[in-house]
Scaffold this motif. Structure first.
Motif, PDB file in Angstrom:
ATOM      1  N   LEU A 240       0.851  -1.182   0.000  1.00 38.32           N
ATOM      2  CA  LEU A 240       0.000   0.000   0.000  1.00 38.32           C
ATOM      3  C   LEU A 240       0.887   1.232   0.000  1.00 38.32           C
ATOM      4  O   LEU A 240       1.817   1.336   0.807  1.00 38.32           O
ATOM      5  CB  LEU A 240      -0.898  -0.006   1.240  1.00 38.32           C
ATOM      6  CG  LEU A 240      -1.896   1.136   1.395  1.00 38.32           C
ATOM      7  CD1 LEU A 240      -2.963   1.070   0.300  1.00 38.32           C
ATOM      8  CD2 LEU A 240      -2.553   1.085   2.775  1.00 38.32           C
ATOM      9  N   VAL A 241       0.600   2.155  -0.912  1.00 39.54           N
ATOM     10  CA  VAL A 241       1.306   3.426  -0.950  1.00 39.54           C
ATOM     11  C   VAL A 241       0.352   4.505  -0.460  1.00 39.54           C
ATOM     12  O   VAL A 241      -0.712   4.714  -1.041  1.00 39.54           O
ATOM     13  CB  VAL A 241       1.801   3.762  -2.367  1.00 39.54           C
ATOM     14  CG1 VAL A 241       2.554   5.092  -2.363  1.00 39.54           C
ATOM     15  CG2 VAL A 241       2.689   2.648  -2.907  1.00 39.54           C
ATOM     16  N   ARG A 242       0.729   5.159   0.625  1.00 39.34           N
ATOM     17  CA  ARG A 242      -0.105   6.219   1.200  1.00 39.34           C
ATOM     18  C   ARG A 242       0.778   7.422   1.516  1.00 39.34           C
ATOM     19  O   ARG A 242       1.776   7.286   2.235  1.00 39.34           O
ATOM     20  CB  ARG A 242      -0.801   5.731   2.471  1.00 39.34           C
ATOM     21  CG  ARG A 242      -1.605   6.810   3.210  1.00 39.34           C
ATOM     22  CD  ARG A 242      -2.342   6.219   4.389  1.00 39.34           C
ATOM     23  NE  ARG A 242      -3.362   5.279   3.938  1.00 39.34           N
ATOM     24  CZ  ARG A 242      -3.990   4.419   4.747  1.00 39.34           C
ATOM     25  NH1 ARG A 242      -3.658   4.361   6.033  1.00 39.34           N
ATOM     26  NH2 ARG A 242      -4.917   3.616   4.264  1.00 39.34           N
ATOM     27  N   ALA A 243       0.432   8.556   0.947  1.00 40.23           N
ATOM     28  CA  ALA A 243       1.201   9.789   1.176  1.00 40.23           C
ATOM     29  C   ALA A 243       2.683   9.584   0.865  1.00 40.23           C
ATOM     30  O   ALA A 243       3.559  10.050   1.594  1.00 40.23           O
ATOM     31  CB  ALA A 243       1.011  10.274   2.610  1.00 40.23           C
ATOM     32  N   ALA A 318      13.926   1.529  -2.613  1.00 45.14           N
ATOM     33  CA  ALA A 318      13.851   2.984  -2.774  1.00 45.14           C
ATOM     34  C   ALA A 318      13.398   3.349  -4.189  1.00 45.14           C
ATOM     35  O   ALA A 318      12.584   4.267  -4.379  1.00 45.14           O
ATOM     36  CB  ALA A 318      15.201   3.617  -2.466  1.00 45.14           C
ATOM     37  N   ASP A 319      13.900   2.629  -5.194  1.00 51.12           N
ATOM     38  CA  ASP A 319      13.485   2.884  -6.572  1.00 51.12           C
ATOM     39  C   ASP A 319      12.014   2.518  -6.766  1.00 51.12           C
ATOM     40  O   ASP A 319      11.278   3.208  -7.483  1.00 51.12           O
ATOM     41  CB  ASP A 319      14.348   2.076  -7.541  1.00 51.12           C
ATOM     42  CG  ASP A 319      15.800   2.531  -7.539  1.00 51.12           C
ATOM     43  OD1 ASP A 319      16.049   3.698  -7.175  1.00 51.12           O
ATOM     44  OD2 ASP A 319      16.688   1.725  -7.895  1.00 51.12           O
ATOM     45  N   LEU A 320      11.602   1.433  -6.137  1.00 46.75           N
ATOM     46  CA  LEU A 320      10.210   1.011  -6.232  1.00 46.75           C
ATOM     47  C   LEU A 320       9.292   2.058  -5.609  1.00 46.75           C
ATOM     48  O   LEU A 320       8.273   2.444  -6.197  1.00 46.75           O
ATOM     49  CB  LEU A 320      10.040  -0.341  -5.543  1.00 46.75           C
ATOM     50  CG  LEU A 320       8.666  -1.008  -5.620  1.00 46.75           C
ATOM     51  CD1 LEU A 320       8.262  -1.256  -7.067  1.00 46.75           C
ATOM     52  CD2 LEU A 320       8.662  -2.316  -4.840  1.00 46.75           C
ATOM     53  N   ALA A 321       9.648   2.527  -4.433  1.00 47.20           N
ATOM     54  CA  ALA A 321       8.833   3.529  -3.753  1.00 47.20           C
ATOM     55  C   ALA A 321       8.754   4.820  -4.564  1.00 47.20           C
ATOM     56  O   ALA A 321       7.691   5.444  -4.665  1.00 47.20           O
ATOM     57  CB  ALA A 321       9.399   3.800  -2.365  1.00 47.20           C
ATOM     58  N   GLU A 322       9.879   5.216  -5.176  1.00 52.22           N
ATOM     59  CA  GLU A 322       9.888   6.446  -5.980  1.00 52.22           C
ATOM     60  C   GLU A 322       8.968   6.329  -7.180  1.00 52.22           C
ATOM     61  O   GLU A 322       8.219   7.259  -7.500  1.00 52.22           O
ATOM     62  CB  GLU A 322      11.314   6.750  -6.434  1.00 52.22           C
ATOM     63  CG  GLU A 322      11.438   8.038  -7.243  1.00 52.22           C
ATOM     64  CD  GLU A 322      12.862   8.305  -7.696  1.00 52.22           C
ATOM     65  OE1 GLU A 322      13.068   9.310  -8.397  1.00 52.22           O
ATOM     66  OE2 GLU A 322      13.768   7.512  -7.351  1.00 52.22           O
ATOM     67  N   ALA A 323       8.993   5.179  -7.850  1.00 55.14           N
ATOM     68  CA  ALA A 323       8.140   4.985  -9.018  1.00 55.14           C
ATOM     69  C   ALA A 323       6.667   4.991  -8.639  1.00 55.14           C
ATOM     70  O   ALA A 323       5.822   5.509  -9.379  1.00 55.14           O
ATOM     71  CB  ALA A 323       8.502   3.672  -9.710  1.00 55.14           C
ATOM     72  N   LEU A 324       6.352   4.437  -7.487  1.00 55.28           N
ATOM     73  CA  LEU A 324       4.952   4.355  -7.062  1.00 55.28           C
ATOM     74  C   LEU A 324       4.428   5.682  -6.534  1.00 55.28           C
ATOM     75  O   LEU A 324       3.215   5.914  -6.534  1.00 55.28           O
ATOM     76  CB  LEU A 324       4.810   3.284  -5.975  1.00 55.28           C
ATOM     77  CG  LEU A 324       5.014   1.848  -6.452  1.00 55.28           C
ATOM     78  CD1 LEU A 324       5.155   0.907  -5.261  1.00 55.28           C
ATOM     79  CD2 LEU A 324       3.856   1.402  -7.337  1.00 55.28           C
ATOM     80  N   ALA A 325       5.317   6.549  -6.071  1.00 56.98           N
ATOM     81  CA  ALA A 325       4.897   7.817  -5.489  1.00 56.98           C
ATOM     82  C   ALA A 325       4.734   8.918  -6.528  1.00 56.98           C
ATOM     83  O   ALA A 325       4.364  10.043  -6.170  1.00 56.98           O
ATOM     84  CB  ALA A 325       5.904   8.265  -4.428  1.00 56.98           C
ATOM     85  N   ALA A 326       4.981   8.610  -7.798  1.00 52.37           N
ATOM     86  CA  ALA A 326       4.887   9.627  -8.846  1.00 52.37           C
ATOM     87  C   ALA A 326       3.472  10.200  -8.904  1.00 52.37           C
ATOM     88  O   ALA A 326       2.484   9.463  -8.936  1.00 52.37           O
ATOM     89  CB  ALA A 326       5.264   9.019 -10.191  1.00 52.37           C
ATOM     90  N   GLU A 327       3.345  11.519  -8.890  1.00 55.17           N
ATOM     91  CA  GLU A 327       2.053  12.185  -8.898  1.00 55.17           C
ATOM     92  C   GLU A 327       1.575  12.454 -10.330  1.00 55.17           C
ATOM     93  O   GLU A 327       2.361  12.750 -11.221  1.00 55.17           O
ATOM     94  CB  GLU A 327       2.149  13.527  -8.142  1.00 55.17           C
ATOM     95  CG  GLU A 327       2.469  13.379  -6.660  1.00 55.17           C
ATOM     96  CD  GLU A 327       1.291  12.837  -5.867  1.00 55.17           C
ATOM     97  OE1 GLU A 327       0.159  12.893  -6.384  1.00 55.17           O
ATOM     98  OE2 GLU A 327       1.517  12.362  -4.733  1.00 55.17           O
ATOM     99  N   VAL A 334       2.535   3.795 -14.833  1.00 53.46           N
ATOM    100  CA  VAL A 334       3.217   3.351 -13.616  1.00 53.46           C
ATOM    101  C   VAL A 334       3.521   1.859 -13.694  1.00 53.46           C
ATOM    102  O   VAL A 334       4.627   1.408 -13.379  1.00 53.46           O
ATOM    103  CB  VAL A 334       2.367   3.663 -12.372  1.00 53.46           C
ATOM    104  CG1 VAL A 334       3.029   3.084 -11.122  1.00 53.46           C
ATOM    105  CG2 VAL A 334       2.178   5.165 -12.211  1.00 53.46           C
ATOM    106  N   ALA A 335       2.527   1.075 -14.150  1.00 50.68           N
ATOM    107  CA  ALA A 335       2.732  -0.369 -14.266  1.00 50.68           C
ATOM    108  C   ALA A 335       3.859  -0.685 -15.247  1.00 50.68           C
ATOM    109  O   ALA A 335       4.702  -1.552 -14.985  1.00 50.68           O
ATOM    110  CB  ALA A 335       1.425  -1.047 -14.706  1.00 50.68           C
ATOM    111  N   ALA A 336       3.870   0.020 -16.373  1.00 57.48           N
ATOM    112  CA  ALA A 336       4.929  -0.206 -17.359  1.00 57.48           C
ATOM    113  C   ALA A 336       6.294   0.173 -16.797  1.00 57.48           C
ATOM    114  O   ALA A 336       7.295  -0.508 -17.058  1.00 57.48           O
ATOM    115  CB  ALA A 336       4.642   0.604 -18.623  1.00 57.48           C
ATOM    116  N   ARG A 337       6.333   1.254 -15.997  1.00 56.89           N
ATOM    117  CA  ARG A 337       7.609   1.668 -15.408  1.00 56.89           C
ATOM    118  C   ARG A 337       8.123   0.622 -14.424  1.00 56.89           C
ATOM    119  O   ARG A 337       9.328   0.361 -14.347  1.00 56.89           O
ATOM    120  CB  ARG A 337       7.451   3.002 -14.694  1.00 56.89           C
ATOM    121  CG  ARG A 337       8.739   3.482 -14.034  1.00 56.89           C
ATOM    122  CD  ARG A 337       8.583   4.847 -13.416  1.00 56.89           C
ATOM    123  NE  ARG A 337       8.275   5.852 -14.424  1.00 56.89           N
ATOM    124  CZ  ARG A 337       8.040   7.144 -14.137  1.00 56.89           C
ATOM    125  NH1 ARG A 337       8.096   7.542 -12.887  1.00 56.89           N
ATOM    126  NH2 ARG A 337       7.771   7.998 -15.103  1.00 56.89           N
TER     127      ARG A 337
END
Length: 358
Positions: A240-243, A318-327, A334-337
């Motif tokens: 889960l990605v939140r904030a 860290a790379d995973l979190a950065e990709a998922l946090a993209a606004e 996002v899925a392709a990235r």
């Protein structure tokens, strides 16, 4: 081997352990080197220490404490060492029975006499269907695709996402498991969400091979209103990605992970353990097949990620979190990235990804 001393790298190669694990066993006094260079600090070991290194790693992999490992390894009689190990295991079995009784008592205190009572969690309804996306890639090294991903909108505003990772020459097993799960969840549209997932899981279990090495992991997320309902088995993951913060909802079902969570292995030992990815729960013959059943509250803007280990086992967190946090990016991008990140990391495995934004 002759009496020539081995470097820590040579002992690591001969024993199957990492240099980090060997340094840890040195620091704990279990496997001190024969020689330490006073200027460089380089460790040198005797060839006769290879078997001891393997024995220590095997005992630590069972979750035995360092003090008892020292007793077992220092015994010069194999029968005595075996007796020590049997005694440790008898106490482990007794402890497990004690914990089971304590859990049953606590469940009764909470007024949940049966697991079905947990299934009636109420939800806040929503008229907005979550946005979803999926991606699937064979990877760069696997000869076949054994991962499968599914997203299905269900009656009553529910949305089901699921990822399965087949293994052992499973062919289309993972895809059949997901279709069976989705059909059964859809057929139980009037049941509470967790009850629907648990009933569907019983249908899934009928497809588990009974005699060969083929099997699969499976993680499913049923979204309804402001609740995330989860059925999970294996090392596929739901996060889960939140904030901008990435939180793992599920835990990998490996013995090493369980020992790490219990504090019986250090993070360094777990990261270096040769069996760290060996499953002890899966949809496979001879393995426990009952899933974890979980509920989490969702908030507007939350992003739910389901992934196979072809993503999370190779991509830096860290790379995973950065990709998922993209606004402001659409979920398909996002899925392709995420798939691109797995491929950039070598793509050693199949990759399966499912996303939903509340």
């Amino acid at each position: 081997m002759d009496g020539t001393l081995l470097s820590i790298g040579e002992l690591a190669a001969a024993s199957g352990l990492s240099p980090k694990a060997l340094r840890l066993y040195d620091e704990s006094g279990l496997l001190p080197p024969r020689l330490v260079d006073p200027f460089t600090g380089y460790r040198s070991y005797g060839p006769d220490q290879i078997d001891r290194a393997r024995r220590i790693a095997a005992l630590r992999g069972l979750g035995i404490g360092l003090a008892r490992i020292r007793v077992v390894c220092d015994l010069d009689d194999d029968a005595a060492a075996a007796a020590e190990l049997r005694s440790w295991w008898r106490q482990e079995e007794a402890d497990a029975l004690s914990r089971a009784a304590a859990v049953a008592d606590l469940v009764r205190e909470l007024g949940q006499h049966h697991s079905e009572d947990i299934m009636t969690t109420s939800t806040t309804t929503s008229t907005t269907t979550p946005r979803t996306a999926l991606a699937l890639h064979q990877g760069l090294e696997r000869p076949t695709q054994e991962d499968s991903v599914l997203i299905r909108e269900l009656p009553g505003g529910r949305v089901l996402l699921a990822v399965a990772d087949g293994f052992g020459g499973a062919d289309d097993l993972s895809a059949r498991l997901l279709r069976t799960l989705a059909d059964a969840v859809e057929a139980a549209a009037s049941a509470p969400p967790l009850a629907a997932l648990e009933t569907a899981w019983m249908a899934v279990e009928t497809l588990v091979p009974t005699s060969d090495a083929a099997g699969s992991t499976l993680s499913a997320a049923l979204l309804e209103g402001d609740r995330l309902h989860v059925a999970h088995l294996g090392d596929t993951r739901i996060s889960l990605v939140r904030a901008g913060r990435l939180e793992h909802i599920t835990q990998d079902h490996t013995q090493v992970r369980s020992l790490l969570e219990a504090g019986r292995l250090s993070p360094e030992e777990a990261a270096a353990h040769p069996d760290r990815r060996l499953l002890n729960r899966a949809l496979a013959a001879g393995a426990p097949t009952a899933p974890d059943l979980l509920v989490r509250r969702l908030e507007p803007g939350d992003l739910v990620l389901l992934s196979s280990d072809g993503l999370h086992a190779v991509v830096d967190p860290a790379d995973l979190a950065e990709a998922l946090a993209a606004e402001g990016e659409d979920l398909e991008s996002v899925a392709a990235r995420l798939v691109d990140l797995a491929l950039d990391a070598g793509g050693p495995d199949n990759v399966g990804v499912a996303l939903a934004r509340v």
